[in-house]
Every structure is written in structure tokens, then in C-alpha cells.
Design an enzyme around this catalytic site. Structure first.
Site, short mmCIF file in Angstrom:
data_model
loop_
_atom_site.label_atom_id
_atom_site.label_comp_id
_atom_site.label_asym_id
_atom_site.label_seq_id
_atom_site.Cartn_x
_atom_site.Cartn_y
_atom_site.Cartn_z
N TYR A 24 -26.00 -24.66 1.40
CA TYR A 24 -25.05 -25.65 0.85
C TYR A 24 -23.61 -25.11 0.85
CZ TYR A 24 -29.38 -27.69 -1.14
OH TYR A 24 -30.63 -28.20 -1.33
N TRP A 55 -33.38 -19.84 3.74
CA TRP A 55 -33.14 -20.75 4.88
C TRP A 55 -34.06 -20.41 6.06
CZ3 TRP A 55 -32.10 -25.32 5.90
CH2 TRP A 55 -31.66 -25.75 7.16
N SER A 135 -40.67 -25.47 -0.73
CA SER A 135 -40.05 -26.79 -0.65
C SER A 135 -40.48 -27.45 0.66
CB SER A 135 -38.53 -26.66 -0.69
OG SER A 135 -37.91 -27.91 -0.61
N GLN A 159 -40.65 -28.30 -4.00
CA GLN A 159 -39.55 -29.26 -4.08
C GLN A 159 -39.65 -30.22 -2.90
OE1 GLN A 159 -34.78 -29.37 -3.60
NE2 GLN A 159 -35.48 -27.87 -5.10
N LYS A 239 -27.85 -35.39 -7.92
CA LYS A 239 -26.59 -34.79 -7.50
C LYS A 239 -25.47 -35.77 -7.78
CE LYS A 239 -23.19 -34.88 -4.51
NZ LYS A 239 -22.49 -36.03 -3.92
N ARG A 245 -20.76 -39.97 -13.93
CA ARG A 245 -22.15 -40.09 -13.49
C ARG A 245 -22.96 -38.83 -13.80
NH1 ARG A 245 -19.53 -43.34 -9.65
NH2 ARG A 245 -19.22 -41.67 -8.14
N ILE A 246 -22.31 -37.67 -13.79
CA ILE A 246 -23.01 -36.44 -14.20
C ILE A 246 -23.52 -36.62 -15.63
CG2 ILE A 246 -22.66 -34.00 -14.83
CD1 ILE A 246 -20.70 -33.81 -12.44
N GLU A 248 -23.90 -39.50 -17.27
CA GLU A 248 -24.85 -40.63 -17.29
C GLU A 248 -26.27 -40.15 -16.93
OE1 GLU A 248 -23.68 -44.07 -14.85
OE2 GLU A 248 -25.78 -44.35 -14.30
N ASN A 249 -26.36 -39.30 -15.92
CA ASN A 249 -27.67 -38.87 -15.43
C ASN A 249 -28.38 -37.95 -16.41
OD1 ASN A 249 -27.12 -40.36 -13.17
ND2 ASN A 249 -26.48 -38.62 -11.92
P1 A2P Z 1 -21.46 -39.23 -6.61
O1 A2P Z 1 -21.52 -37.76 -6.32
O2 A2P Z 1 -20.21 -39.88 -6.18
O3 A2P Z 1 -21.83 -39.55 -8.06
P2 A2P Z 1 -29.44 -38.02 -4.98
O4 A2P Z 1 -29.36 -37.25 -6.27
O5 A2P Z 1 -30.64 -38.91 -4.88
O6 A2P Z 1 -29.26 -37.16 -3.77
O7 A2P Z 1 -28.22 -39.06 -4.98
C1 A2P Z 1 -26.91 -38.61 -4.88
C2 A2P Z 1 -25.99 -39.77 -4.63
O8 A2P Z 1 -26.05 -40.70 -5.71
C3 A2P Z 1 -24.57 -39.33 -4.51
O9 A2P Z 1 -23.97 -40.13 -3.49
C4 A2P Z 1 -23.96 -39.66 -5.86
O10 A2P Z 1 -22.59 -39.96 -5.73
C5 A2P Z 1 -24.74 -40.87 -6.28
N1 A2P Z 1 -24.95 -40.96 -7.74
C6 A2P Z 1 -25.20 -39.95 -8.59
N2 A2P Z 1 -25.40 -40.41 -9.84
C7 A2P Z 1 -25.30 -41.75 -9.78
C8 A2P Z 1 -25.42 -42.79 -10.74
N3 A2P Z 1 -25.69 -42.53 -12.01
N4 A2P Z 1 -25.24 -44.07 -10.32
C9 A2P Z 1 -24.97 -44.33 -9.03
N5 A2P Z 1 -24.85 -43.40 -8.07
C10 A2P Z 1 -25.02 -42.12 -8.43
#
Ligand code: A2P
Length: 279
Positions: A24, A55, A135, A159, A239, A245-246, A248-249
Site C-alpha cells: 500500500y 507480498w 489472506s 482475510q 477504508k 465517514r471514518i 460514521e463507520n
Molecule cells: P472515502 O475514502 O472517500 O470515504 P471499502 O471499505 O469497501 O473498500 O470501501 C471504501 C470506499 O467506500 C471508499 O471509496 C470510501 O470513500 C467509501 N466509504 C467509506 N465509508 C463510507 C461511508 N460511510 N459511506 C459511503 N461511502 C463510504
């Protein structure tokens, strides 16, 4: 720099499990974020669970420990909490991380996954990795490791892609029986980047069922998708680089889905991967 900031925001929001990899190209930022948060007194090293990955170009057993040592040097940490074989197939060792021949074809390398695993076991014995796992392994590949004569440690985790559209019913059951934790990547259905994602599968977060259930709890489809996996014992590694969104998740521990809702979400499984890993 965005990864440094994102990891610091995540740690402040309460995240402790950080999923990284040499490939990464941001382990230096992750390590810096962890060290800064330790220096601030926000966390101790033992609060963090860092997962690093071996890797494809580093499968030959003699390369495993030096590769992990390189990751530790980049992170500036003494150990990783989990070290996993990123993919069950090897590329030709060397500087090119995606080695290709003159026709653009990947150059693979014949190695013995069991020998790679023994080198992973040695990393655990040396204290460089607290736990070791894999993974993108299927059942046969897991069995190959677990049936290896003289096995010292079995993989603690596998994973793999896992979310409501790809629920992994058979592999989950196999791993549950063998006490192997499933860590679900792309739990939100990926970034839909066409260079590596099968975008013909519809966007997960637009799903009407996830959105309707979310409405009931005043949660988003993303939160419902994450809660679904957590509630059935699948680790999630969403991610985001976006502070809102960080946060929120992470707000998924103040509600639970009913058995009926869990079943409704399970029924969304399409058995189609977003991440096809065609290589
Ligand atoms: P961003 O980094 O702009 O938030 P995954 O975890 O399945 O790989 O998904 C990652 C993608 O989902 C990224 O493009 C991220 O964008 C977006 N993402 C992360 N959290 C949310 C959320 N709560 N709602 C919508 N999109 C999200």
C-alpha cells in the site's frame, strides 16, 4: 500525507485495528500516526492491532523474515500484531512488485506455501509477529497449511472479500469450525475503482434493503453493512480518508439487527466478487 491524517483521526475516533501492507506504500505514514498518538498519551502500543502483509514477490522462505523486518523498519515498530500471507500465489522475487514479461504477462514463481508458512511461524517465534494468518486463501489452501506435517501454528485468520453481496457462506462455516477468524475486506463494496474492481456488480451502498433497515435505526447503509458482519463474527476493515465517514463507520456498536434483518441481509448474497484478483 492523507493516510497519516486518516489514521490519526481513526485512532481518535476509537479504531484500534489497522489493516496495512507494504504494497500500500503508506506504512511509513501509518507508523508515524501510531507513534504520534502514543507520544500524545492517547494510546499505548499494546492498544493497537496492526496487521501487515507478505507480498507475492517475497514467498521464498528465506525472504519472509527480512521482508517483515523491512516493514517493521518502515513502521518504526518492534512487532506487528498480525502478519499474513497476502495472496496464495507467488510472483518472481525482485524489485518489481508486479513483474511482467515482454508480453505483459505476470511472471509467477513456483514456491511451496507450506515452506512459506514455516518461515511465518519462525517470525512469530522470533517475536516479530504476535500472530500469523493468511489472506485470499480458499478452503483447499487452508487445509494444505493445516494438514502440514509438523505444523506449529495454524493461521489465526483469513482475510477475504466479505459483505452483504458476497457473504462467503461456505468459507465462513469452514473457518468457524476451525477457529479461523474471517477478516472481511471491502466491507462497504469497495471504492469502485475500475482498474481493479468489477463494477458490473451493483453498488452495495445503494441497496434498498440496507437503506430501509438503516432508516429504521437512523443509520446509513454503510453502517448496516458493517454491523451485519460484526454481528455475525466477521471482522470488518472499512477504508475511508474522509473524517466524517471514518467516524460514521465506527458508530455501529449502539444498535443491533434483529434475526429477521440478519436473514434478509444474508439473502442479498450474489456470490459475485468486486475484487476478482485476476492475476
Ligand atoms: P472515502 O475514502 O472517500 O470515504 P471499502 O471499505 O469497501 O473498500 O470501501 C471504501 C470506499 O467506500 C471508499 O471509496 C470510501 O470513500 C467509501 N466509504 C467509506 N465509508 C463510507 C461511508 N460511510 N459511506 C459511503 N461511502 C463510504
Amino acid at each position: 500525507g492523507s493516510c497519516l491524517e486518516a489514521v490519526k483521526i481513526a485512532i481518535d475516533a476509537g479504531y484500534r485495528h489497522i489493516d496495512g501492507a507494504f504494497v500500500y506504500f503508506n506504512e511509513h505514514e501509518v507508523g508515524q500516526a501510531i507513534r504520534e498518538k502514543i507520544a500524545e498519551g492517547k494510546i499505548k502500543r499494546e492498544d493497537i492491532f496492526y496487521c501487515g502483509k507478505l507480498w507475492n514477490t517475497c514467498h521464498p522462505p528465506e525472504l519472509v523474515r527480512p521482508t517483515l523486518e523491512k516493514t517493521l523498519k518502515i513502521l518504526q515498530l518492534d512487532y506487528v500484531d498480525l502478519y499474513i500471507i497476502e495472496l496464495p500465489m507467488a510472483f518472481k522475487p525482485g524489485d518489481a512488485l508486479y513483474p511482467r514479461d515482454e508480453n505483459g504477462k505476470f511472471i509467477y514463481h513456483e514456491t511451496d506455501l507450506c515452506a512459506t508458512w514455516e518461515a511465518m511461524e519462525a517470525c512469530k517465534d522470533a517475536g516479530l509477529a504476535k500472530s500469523i494468518g493468511v489472506s485470499n486463501f480458499n478452503r483447499r489452501q487452508l487445509e494444505m497449511i493445516m494438514n502440514k506435517p509438523g505444523l506449529k501454528y495454524k493461521p489465526v485468520s483469513n482475510q477475504v472479500e466479505c459483505h452483504p453481496y458476497f457473504t462467503q457462506p461456505k468459507l465462513s462455516e469452514f473457518c468457524r469450525q476451525h477457529d479461523i477468524v474471517i477478516v472481511g475486506y471491502s466491507p462497504l463494496g469497495t471504492s469502485r475503482d475500475e482498474s481493479w474492481v468489477n463494477v458490473s456488480s451493483p453498488p452495495l451502498l445503494k441497496d434498498p434493503v440496507l437503506n430501509a433497515i438503516g432508516k429504521k435505526y437512523n443509520k446509513t447503509a454503510a453502517q448496516v453493512a458493517l454491523r451485519f458482519n460484526v454481528q455475525r463474527g466477521v471482522v470488518v476493515i472499512p477504508k475511508s480518508f474522509n473524517p466524517q465517514r471514518i467516524r460514521e463507520n465506527f458508530q455501529i456498536f449502539d444498535f443491533s439487527l434483529t434475526d429477521k434483518e440478519m436473514k434478509e441481509i444474508e439473502a442479498l448474497n450474489k456470490n459475485v466478487r468486486y475484487v476478482e484478483l485476476l492475476m
